[in-house]
Design an enzyme around this catalytic site. Structure first.
Site, mmCIF file in Angstrom:
data_model
loop_
_atom_site.group_PDB
_atom_site.id
_atom_site.type_symbol
_atom_site.label_atom_id
_atom_site.label_comp_id
_atom_site.label_asym_id
_atom_site.label_seq_id
_atom_site.Cartn_x
_atom_site.Cartn_y
_atom_site.Cartn_z
ATOM 1 N N GLU A 200 64.791 31.258 25.385
ATOM 2 C CA GLU A 200 65.843 30.476 25.453
ATOM 3 C C GLU A 200 67.224 31.410 25.651
ATOM 4 O OE1 GLU A 200 67.918 31.505 22.773
ATOM 5 O OE2 GLU A 200 66.074 32.407 21.745
ATOM 6 N N GLY B 34 65.557 36.883 21.049
ATOM 7 C CA GLY B 34 65.700 35.733 22.012
ATOM 8 C C GLY B 34 65.115 35.975 23.295
ATOM 9 N N GLU B 35 65.327 34.983 24.244
ATOM 10 C CA GLU B 35 64.960 35.232 25.825
ATOM 11 C C GLU B 35 63.175 34.898 25.674
ATOM 12 O OE1 GLU B 35 66.013 38.825 27.307
ATOM 13 O OE2 GLU B 35 68.199 38.847 26.628
ATOM 14 N N GLY B 36 62.824 34.537 24.734
ATOM 15 C CA GLY B 36 61.117 34.822 24.913
ATOM 16 C C GLY B 36 60.560 36.139 24.701
ATOM 17 N N ILE C 59 63.714 40.345 28.810
ATOM 18 C CA ILE C 59 62.618 39.360 29.187
ATOM 19 C C ILE C 59 61.973 39.724 30.765
ATOM 20 C CG2 ILE C 59 64.081 37.568 30.172
ATOM 21 C CD1 ILE C 59 60.602 37.333 28.294
#
Length: 336
Positions: free
Chosen positions: A161, A303-305, A104
């Site tokens: 997240e 994930g992580e955006g 990210i």
């Protein structure tokens, strides 16, 4: 800045959602018809430009304060063996985000987004939601407010997240919001084997049975079977709506945060773009239920955006063509 002083304030904010500026949308649509191209030839790029114009309230919007926020939380349900990684990885990855070493970080930087990392009581995992609510009312409210506070002065918000076992919470949120069993929503997450998937299904079904009589509103669904980082994303989504800031949603877990909100207030999705459709099988079903069409489908499941940050490039490209192209009159081209 939006703040939820109590549960009633959160519910009031969810029930009174601002709408896009129709005059700005109309002006942007008219501009698209004057640009040097056949009508509709840029496809969804045209729709995105009009979408952003409506939320920014101007004919020719620009992204000047794009922000990515990663919320991190730990889950008590991780002790049930539902993840391929130990809960300690959440803290370790937060350190990696802070040091600039995660995907990210690279993707946010390439998309011209500032990045904030918001750890939420990592030393206090949520409760095992097969035994009781994941959070108390005060804990859930605090997580919602942490999300709301992170919106700041952004003009585009990417939400991510980090939390070991949070794909189990996401499946439970989707089932609690839209129906179905654990088997309908559970997937491999970070890579559990068939036995791990079975444990996740059993865990979700146990949670649904435990809380069945109480899953009647967005707040209760979030606090009973969610997690701090997921509740924070929900709070950020509601606060962004009241600030008229468009949001790019990420994968299954990030999108699960909007499921309880959309159950109560379907219009909550109107200021949101689905950045991508992840490889997690429940994500496609969730997007279909929310009537959100993803911008990308690259088999990502990090994930992580990360997928949302990648999609921010598409948004910037849409606005670049919308703002930077000449009109037929300006270019002296016939056909406008």
């Amino acid at each position: 800045m939006t703040r939820f002083s109590d549960i009633a304030a959160f519910e009031a904010a969810l029930s009174a959602l601002p709408v896009a500026d129709t005059a700005a949308r109309s002006a942007a649509t008219a501009r698209q018809s004057r640009l040097t191209k056949p009508p509709g030839s840029l496809g969804r790029l045209e729709d995105i430009a009009v979408f952003i114009a409506g939320w920014h309230g101007v004919e020719r919007p620009r992204i000047e304060r794009g922000r990515a926020v990663v919320f991190a939380g730990n889950h008590g349900v991780a002790a049930r063996g539902v993840s391929a990684f130990p809960a300690a990885v959440t803290v370790q990855m937060v350190a990696n985000f802070t040091a600039g070493g995660a995907a990210i970080n690279a993707l946010a930087d390439s998309a011209g987004l500032t990045l904030a990392v918001v750890p939420l009581d990592l030393d206090r995992p949520t409760a095992d939601f097969t035994r009781g609510p994941a959070m108390s009312e005060d804990e859930c409210l605090a997580a919602l407010n942490a999300g709301a506070a992170a919106v700041g002065d952004a003009d585009l918000l990417v939400l991510g997240e980090m939390g070991i076992a949070n794909s189990t919470a996401a499946a439970a949120l989707c089932a609690a919001s839209f129906g179905g069993t654990g088997a309908d929503w559970v997937g491999p997450g970070t890579g559990v084997d068939a036995n791990g998937v079975a444990r996740k299904v059993e865990t979700v079904d146990a949670a649904l049975a435990r809380h069945a009589k109480h899953l009647r509103g967005a707040f209760e669904i979030l606090r009973r079977v969610g997690g701090r980082e997921i509740a924070a994303i929900a709070g950020a989504i509601v606060a962004a709506r009241h600030a008229e800031v468009p949001v790019i949603l990420d994968g299954f877990i990030g999108t699960s945060a909007i499921a309880p909100l959309a159950r109560d207030a379907p219009a909550i999705t109107e200021h949101c773009l689905a950045g991508h459709c992840s490889a997690e099988p429940g994500h496609r079903r969730l997007l279909e239920r929310l009537r959100l069409r993803p911008l990308l489908a690259l088999d990502m499941r990090l994930g992580e955006g990360s997928g949302a940050a990648l999609a921010a490039h598409i948004v910037r490209a849409a606005l670049a063509t919308h703002d930077g192209m000449a009109t037929f009159a300006e270019a002296g081209v016939s056909g406008g």
